[in-house]
Design a protein around this motif. Structure first.
Motif, PDB file in Angstrom:
ATOM      1  N   ARG A  48     -11.141 -46.810   0.722  1.00  0.00           N
ATOM      2  CA  ARG A  48      -9.841 -46.431   0.157  1.00  0.00           C
ATOM      3  C   ARG A  48      -9.098 -47.675  -0.364  1.00  0.00           C
ATOM      4  O   ARG A  48      -8.607 -47.699  -1.492  1.00  0.00           O
ATOM      5  N   ASP A  49      -9.057 -48.713   0.456  1.00  0.00           N
ATOM      6  CA  ASP A  49      -8.323 -49.918   0.053  1.00  0.00           C
ATOM      7  C   ASP A  49      -8.980 -50.607  -1.136  1.00  0.00           C
ATOM      8  O   ASP A  49      -8.295 -51.104  -2.029  1.00  0.00           O
ATOM      9  N   GLU A  50     -10.299 -50.601  -1.147  1.00  0.00           N
ATOM     10  CA  GLU A  50     -11.008 -51.224  -2.268  1.00  0.00           C
ATOM     11  C   GLU A  50     -10.667 -50.502  -3.582  1.00  0.00           C
ATOM     12  O   GLU A  50     -10.345 -51.131  -4.595  1.00  0.00           O
ATOM     13  N   LEU A  51     -10.707 -49.180  -3.547  1.00  0.00           N
ATOM     14  CA  LEU A  51     -10.422 -48.393  -4.759  1.00  0.00           C
ATOM     15  C   LEU A  51      -8.981 -48.625  -5.219  1.00  0.00           C
ATOM     16  O   LEU A  51      -8.717 -48.879  -6.397  1.00  0.00           O
ATOM     17  N   LEU A  52      -8.059 -48.540  -4.276  1.00  0.00           N
ATOM     18  CA  LEU A  52      -6.647 -48.623  -4.664  1.00  0.00           C
ATOM     19  C   LEU A  52      -6.237 -50.043  -5.052  1.00  0.00           C
ATOM     20  O   LEU A  52      -5.391 -50.235  -5.920  1.00  0.00           O
ATOM     21  N   ARG A  53      -6.861 -51.025  -4.445  1.00  0.00           N
ATOM     22  CA  ARG A  53      -6.525 -52.409  -4.806  1.00  0.00           C
ATOM     23  C   ARG A  53      -6.900 -52.657  -6.271  1.00  0.00           C
ATOM     24  O   ARG A  53      -6.156 -53.290  -7.016  1.00  0.00           O
ATOM     25  N   THR A  54      -8.052 -52.128  -6.673  1.00  0.00           N
ATOM     26  CA  THR A  54      -8.469 -52.309  -8.071  1.00  0.00           C
ATOM     27  C   THR A  54      -7.476 -51.612  -9.002  1.00  0.00           C
ATOM     28  O   THR A  54      -7.061 -52.167 -10.017  1.00  0.00           O
ATOM     29  N   ALA A  55      -7.077 -50.393  -8.655  1.00  0.00           N
ATOM     30  CA  ALA A  55      -6.121 -49.659  -9.496  1.00  0.00           C
ATOM     31  C   ALA A  55      -4.801 -50.415  -9.591  1.00  0.00           C
ATOM     32  O   ALA A  55      -4.201 -50.531 -10.674  1.00  0.00           O
ATOM     33  N   TRP A  56      -4.347 -50.955  -8.475  1.00  0.00           N
ATOM     34  CA  TRP A  56      -3.064 -51.663  -8.465  1.00  0.00           C
ATOM     35  C   TRP A  56      -3.131 -52.933  -9.316  1.00  0.00           C
ATOM     36  O   TRP A  56      -2.203 -53.237 -10.073  1.00  0.00           O
ATOM     37  N   THR A  57      -4.248 -53.646  -9.213  1.00  0.00           N
ATOM     38  CA  THR A  57      -4.426 -54.859 -10.004  1.00  0.00           C
ATOM     39  C   THR A  57      -4.340 -54.539 -11.496  1.00  0.00           C
ATOM     40  O   THR A  57      -3.857 -55.339 -12.290  1.00  0.00           O
ATOM     41  N   ARG A  58      -4.788 -53.349 -11.862  1.00  0.00           N
ATOM     42  CA  ARG A  58      -4.821 -52.953 -13.279  1.00  0.00           C
ATOM     43  C   ARG A  58      -3.602 -52.134 -13.689  1.00  0.00           C
ATOM     44  O   ARG A  58      -3.651 -51.436 -14.720  1.00  0.00           O
ATOM     45  N   ARG A  59      -2.535 -52.165 -12.908  1.00  0.00           N
ATOM     46  CA  ARG A  59      -1.439 -51.211 -13.142  1.00  0.00           C
ATOM     47  C   ARG A  59      -0.883 -51.253 -14.563  1.00  0.00           C
ATOM     48  O   ARG A  59      -0.508 -50.220 -15.111  1.00  0.00           O
ATOM     49  N   ALA A  60      -0.871 -52.433 -15.175  1.00  0.00           N
ATOM     50  CA  ALA A  60      -0.327 -52.516 -16.536  1.00  0.00           C
ATOM     51  C   ALA A  60      -1.189 -51.738 -17.537  1.00  0.00           C
ATOM     52  O   ALA A  60      -0.687 -51.257 -18.561  1.00  0.00           O
ATOM     53  N   ASP A  61      -2.467 -51.583 -17.228  1.00  0.00           N
ATOM     54  CA  ASP A  61      -3.371 -50.854 -18.139  1.00  0.00           C
ATOM     55  C   ASP A  61      -3.178 -49.343 -18.060  1.00  0.00           C
ATOM     56  O   ASP A  61      -3.726 -48.603 -18.873  1.00  0.00           O
ATOM     57  N   PHE A  62      -2.420 -48.879 -17.070  1.00  0.00           N
ATOM     58  CA  PHE A  62      -2.141 -47.444 -16.970  1.00  0.00           C
ATOM     59  C   PHE A  62      -0.875 -47.055 -17.743  1.00  0.00           C
ATOM     60  O   PHE A  62      -0.387 -45.940 -17.627  1.00  0.00           O
ATOM     61  N   VAL A  63      -0.322 -48.005 -18.502  1.00  0.00           N
ATOM     62  CA  VAL A  63       0.860 -47.726 -19.327  1.00  0.00           C
ATOM     63  C   VAL A  63       0.393 -47.461 -20.757  1.00  0.00           C
ATOM     64  O   VAL A  63      -0.417 -48.211 -21.299  1.00  0.00           O
ATOM     65  N   PHE A  64       0.913 -46.400 -21.353  1.00  0.00           N
ATOM     66  CA  PHE A  64       0.480 -46.017 -22.704  1.00  0.00           C
ATOM     67  C   PHE A  64       1.471 -46.536 -23.747  1.00  0.00           C
ATOM     68  O   PHE A  64       2.665 -46.249 -23.662  1.00  0.00           O
ATOM     69  N   PRO A  65       0.976 -47.297 -24.745  1.00  0.00           N
ATOM     70  CA  PRO A  65       1.888 -47.787 -25.787  1.00  0.00           C
ATOM     71  C   PRO A  65       2.171 -46.673 -26.804  1.00  0.00           C
ATOM     72  O   PRO A  65       1.250 -46.061 -27.329  1.00  0.00           O
ATOM     73  N   LEU A  66       3.434 -46.389 -27.057  1.00  0.00           N
ATOM     74  CA  LEU A  66       3.810 -45.272 -27.932  1.00  0.00           C
ATOM     75  C   LEU A  66       3.856 -45.671 -29.402  1.00  0.00           C
ATOM     76  O   LEU A  66       4.299 -46.760 -29.742  1.00  0.00           O
ATOM     77  N   GLU A  67       3.416 -44.745 -30.271  1.00  0.00           N
ATOM     78  CA  GLU A  67       3.532 -44.917 -31.722  1.00  0.00           C
ATOM     79  C   GLU A  67       4.522 -43.854 -32.218  1.00  0.00           C
ATOM     80  O   GLU A  67       4.411 -42.697 -31.821  1.00  0.00           O
ATOM     81  N   PRO A  68       5.486 -44.205 -33.071  1.00  0.00           N
ATOM     82  CA  PRO A  68       6.425 -43.187 -33.558  1.00  0.00           C
ATOM     83  C   PRO A  68       5.691 -42.040 -34.249  1.00  0.00           C
ATOM     84  O   PRO A  68       4.693 -42.249 -34.949  1.00  0.00           O
ATOM     85  N   MET A  69       6.217 -40.806 -34.060  1.00  0.00           N
ATOM     86  CA  MET A  69       5.556 -39.595 -34.564  1.00  0.00           C
ATOM     87  C   MET A  69       5.235 -39.677 -36.058  1.00  0.00           C
ATOM     88  O   MET A  69       4.116 -39.380 -36.475  1.00  0.00           O
TER      89      MET A  69
END
Ligand SMILES: [Zn+2]
Length: 496
Positions: free
Chosen positions: A262-283
């Motif tokens: 569990r800790d191994e999986l979540l540590r990797t996700a946390w390290t990559r947290r900025a990659d879980f943000v989606f950059p928006l393009e105007p419609m």
């Protein structure tokens, strides 16, 4: 042996203006949830967890009691009446006596009274039948809670988004529970939820940042390191304290092994947290980019009003922009508007009409007003809105979106329906006489699930950030009840 097997699935967008009532729990069909033999008929042999549970029961020669199969499209909070009716049937069946419960739940249900619908159901089950072995299959968008964990023996989650492994998820949960019943294993679970509001457009395990985290979980389970390992992207459009990305690991009596993975999986996700943000393009920029594409079909995916995440499916802004920029040869829809459907059915095929379509619902949580679109065209087809899924998601299920009608203008075929459903299968267009393969543009309201049916036929995919209650712009949402700090609303925090 007697197993109680049931479905209670709803992903609740607490910003949606549409309450979820019992009648909505017939997934696209009218008449609400199914029960008993009718539920078995509807769900057996389909790509859903319950179908695996039914197969497991049959293989063991156990009696399968199915008190209810209740599955609603995402929308606003579930009414207390609906929740009590569904939970009441499940509890009554368990109260009659059984040897195990196998539950096909979502994991992101919010009711009028409970922030955690699944946790409340499982708590009541354990209170009624302490010691009853309980296995649960959950959606990848689960917001995992202590109440779910404390009141189940085995929990597994979908590993795909679009969700094409629903049957397999049921099989994984059911298999471990059967081994527990046979005294072969002693499941212990470790879990944790991180304060991460991930963007749904960055969650899919088919690409990074999630891909190799999920691959690690899959390998650990396949290699026998643990009994089950699941990761949940979480459902961010809910103003409740337990939103987050989470993991649950089931091991055979070895709490440390479960916690370490569990800790191994979540540590990797946390390290990559900025990659879980989606950059928006105007419609308008996305539509202009699509307009320059010469070869179709180009799928325009309006992810701000996606019914699959609780959208009204009647926000017309993206179609208005497509018409303003004059894109040719477009199929668009379905848009939810029972009144427009009724007018077209009354007028008949071939009739010329000027209609107001959609925009009938205000979205006060986000300060948005419904804006109908005035369109003049000819009624091309009318239908009863029923079709059988042939694509990889919910394969084999018979679905219905109420009556439908198609209004044809010079450049656009507009599909309008009486009921709401995210398009994930080509049948949603073909049943109404539109062949999406032959169109230059296909405008649909979806974020990710459209990929199940539409990605194989798409030359290009353009994500369009239309307005609505599932906007990918979190700054628009008046979150009040999230745990704080939470990433990315609060940038500087240490969660692991
Ligand atoms: Zn989901």
């Amino acid at each position: 042996m007697r197993f109680v097997i049931a479905v209670m699935r709803h992903e609740t967008n607490t910003f949606s203006p549409l309450p979820t009532v019992l009648e909505d729990f017939g997934r696209g069909m009218s008449g609400g949830p199914s029960t008993g033999a009718e539920a078995v008929r509807a769900m057996a042999g389909t790509n859903n967890p319950i179908a695996a549970f039914l197969d497991i029961a049959r293989a063991r020669g156990a009696e399968a009691v199915v008190p209810i199969a209740a599955n609603a499209s995402p929308s606003g909070k579930v009414t207390d009446d609906a929740f009590e009716a569904i939970a009441g049937r499940i509890l009554a069946a368990i109260g009659d006596g059984c040897d195990a419960a196998l539950l096909d739940l979502h994991g992101a249900m919010v009711t009028e009274s409970f922030d955690d619908g699944e946790g409340e159901l499982l708590r009541r089950i354990r209170e009624l039948a302490p010691g009853l072995p309980v296995a649960v299959a959950l959606d990848f968008h689960t917001n995992l809670t202590a109440a779910m964990m404390d009141n189940a023996d085995v929990i597994t989650g979908y590993r795909t988004y679009p969700h094409v492994d629903m049957y397999e998820t049921g099989e994984r949960a059911g298999r471990t529970l059967m081994r527990m019943l046979d005294g072969e294993v002693r499941p212990v679970m470790a879990w944790k939820s991180l304060p991460m509001l991930t963007h749904m457009l960055r969650q899919t395990p088919s690409t990074q940042p999630m891909k190799d985290i999920m691959d690690r979980a899959i390998a650990a389970e396949a290699g026998g390191e643990v009994l089950n390992a699941s990761l949940f992207g979480g459902f961010p459009l809910a103003d409740i304290p337990h939103v987050g990305l989470s993991a649950v690991v089931v091991s055979d009596g070895d709490a440390h092994a479960a916690e370490d993975l569990r800790d191994e999986l979540l540590r990797t996700a946390w390290t990559r947290r900025a990659d879980f943000v989606f950059p928006l393009e105007p419609m308008a920029d996305s539509i202009a980019r699509a307009a320059a594409m010469t070869e179709g079909p180009v799928v325009l995916a309006d992810h701000g009003d996606n019914t699959g995440a609780g959208g009204n499916q009647d926000v017309m802004a993206v179609l208005a922009e497509v018409m303003r920029q004059d894109l040719p040869d477009v199929a668009a829809g379905p848009f939810w508007d029972p009144e427009a459907v009724a007018r077209m059915h009354a007028a008949g095929v071939g009739a010329e009409l000027t209609l107001s379509i959609g925009g009938r619902t205000d979205m006060p949580a986000l300060g948005l007003k419904g804006e109908p679109l005035q369109v003049t065209g000819r009624v091309k087809t009318l239908s009863d809105g029923r079709f059988t899924v042939t694509g990889p998601m919910m394969t084999g299920m018979e679905l219905g979106i109420g009556r439908t009608a198609v209004l044809e203008t010079a450049h656009v075929e507009i599909l309008v329906s009486e009921r709401r459903m995210e398009p994930f299968d080509l049948g949603i267009f073909t049943h109404a006489g539109i062949d999406p393969r032959s169109k230059r543009y296909i405008l649909i309201k979806s974020r990710q699930h459209f990929r199940a049916g539409f990605e194989p036929i798409a030359k290009e995919i353009v994500l369009v950030a239309g307005p609505g209650v599932c906007s990918s712009d979190y700054d628009l949402f008046p979150f009040r009840n999230l745990r704080r700090p939470i990433y990315p609303l609060d940038e500087d925090l240490q969660a692991m």
